[in-house]
Design an enzyme around this catalytic site. Structure first.
Site: not given
Length: 369
Positions: A38, A264
């Site tokens: 998965k 940032y």
């Protein structure tokens, strides 16, 4: 191994084979092996991983959703595929692609019976999921009688396995709880078999369970993270080989002086002269903001380089002070020598999240012996 010229996830299929054979060596020859593929095979590539495992003789696959199984069928995978978390919108796909649903509630059972009837099915293979303590999906033990009574009145489906999911197989402190789950499952299995009049396959063990509770192999075991090189315990990790190596390159080097800042929000401020390297890799690629501000690190020419400041969408900046490097040099984020588990733990998470979060925009490169 080739040097990276861009951000890539290098997938070593020979390491996958090693892990498969190691786990296979821990189970009886008669015990079937289900490989969990998965989430793009835990962030790798579900098709290439499934193709390799099918070549190695694996017995079963498991995916989370019908779409994942459809992708495997489209790629030519022939082995049985268990869909662990089917929802009604995917039932037509399940039947059309010969996938096998986990039936975990009365609502799902009723909906799948109607879908099977619509498609004129008889004895369509289903798997019954029982909740023995994880409290995520599954029928309770008290529901067995009503569940089997309903199934024996219908011809559209046939139970090919019953299974459950253990909550803490890697935690020795939870051994009593785990043994309680196993015993509850045994009781459920006995009642289901008696009421059905035949014995479907039984399975409950995950990777850690295969190692720590070999007496509970039943008819099949399931392995996900172990196939990809991680065992949730140092003693198991030592026997496995991580199949994925995340590599990138240095885009640019900067020399910063005291009182300058990086990135940032000026999250990192330089207190003395530093060399920083900017890498083309960010939270859009799966390296989330929790890895910023020194919680994550990469390796440049074998030297550790901590992440500085906040992770950007497409870039991270790292401390390359004292490292002999240049623009274009290869950078290793995680791999066999620099464990994804260790990197994840520094950001207070687990290898599963780091591995499955690697974006599909990151190019996959496959190696095989």
């Amino acid at each position: 191994m080739p040097k990276a010229t861009e951000t890539v996830l290098e997938i070593d299929l020979s390491a996958l084979e090693h892990n498969y054979q190691y786990i296979r060596s821990k189970i009886k020859p008669s015990t079937k092996f289900l490989g969990v593929v998965k989430a793009f095979a835990y962030g790798n590539d579900s098709v290439r991983v499934a193709q390799k495992l099918e070549d190695l003789g694996i017995d079963y696959f498991a995916v989370a959703y019908a779409k994942e199984g459809e992708v495997l069928r489209d790629a030519g995978i022939k082995s049985p595929i268990l869909v662990l978390h089917p929802i009604p919108s995917g039932f037509d796909t399940i039947i059309e692609r010969c996938l096998e649903p986990s039936i975990y509630s009365e609502h799902i059972l009723d909906a799948f019976l109607e879908a099977a009837k619509k498609h004129s099915q008889k004895d369509y293979p289903i798997h019954l999921k029982f909740n023995t303590g994880l409290n995520r999906l599954g029928f309770k033990k008290a529901e067995v009688a009503r569940l089997i009574d309903k199934l024996t009145l219908r011809k559209e489906v046939k139970v090919v396995s019953i299974f459950s999911h253990l909550a803490a197989t890697e935690d020795k402190n939870e051994r009593e709880f785990t043994l309680g789950q196993i015993n509850t499952f045994k009781e459920i299995a006995l009642e289901v078999g008696e009421r059905l009049g035949y014995e479907p396959k039984h399975h409950i063990l995950n990777t850690s369970g295969i190692i720590n509770y070999p007496e509970a192999q039943f008819d099949m075991v399931r392995s996900g993270i172990g196939l990809y090189g991680y065992g949730n315990e140092a003693i198991i990790d030592a026997e496995l080989r991580p199949i994925a190596t995340l590599k990138t390159i240095i885009s640019q080097l900067h020399i910063l002086e005291a009182n300058e800042s990086v990135g940032y929000n000026r999250a990192f401020k330089v207190d003395s002269r530093k060399v920083t390297a900017t890498l083309p890799l960010g939270h859009a690629d799966g390296i989330g903001r929790p890895y910023g501000n020194g919680n994550g690190q990469v390796f440049i020419n074998g030297k550790m380089a901590p992440i500085l400041g906040n992770v950007c969408m497409d870039m991270i900046m790292v401390d390359a002070t004292g490292i002999d490097c240049k623009e274009g040099d290869e950078v290793i984020v995680f791999g066999p020598q620099t464990s994804a588990e260790k990197m994840a733990s520094r950001a207070n998470t687990i290898s599963y999240e780091l591995l499955t979060g690697i974006s599909q925009r990151v190019k996959r490169i496959f190696l095989d012996s």
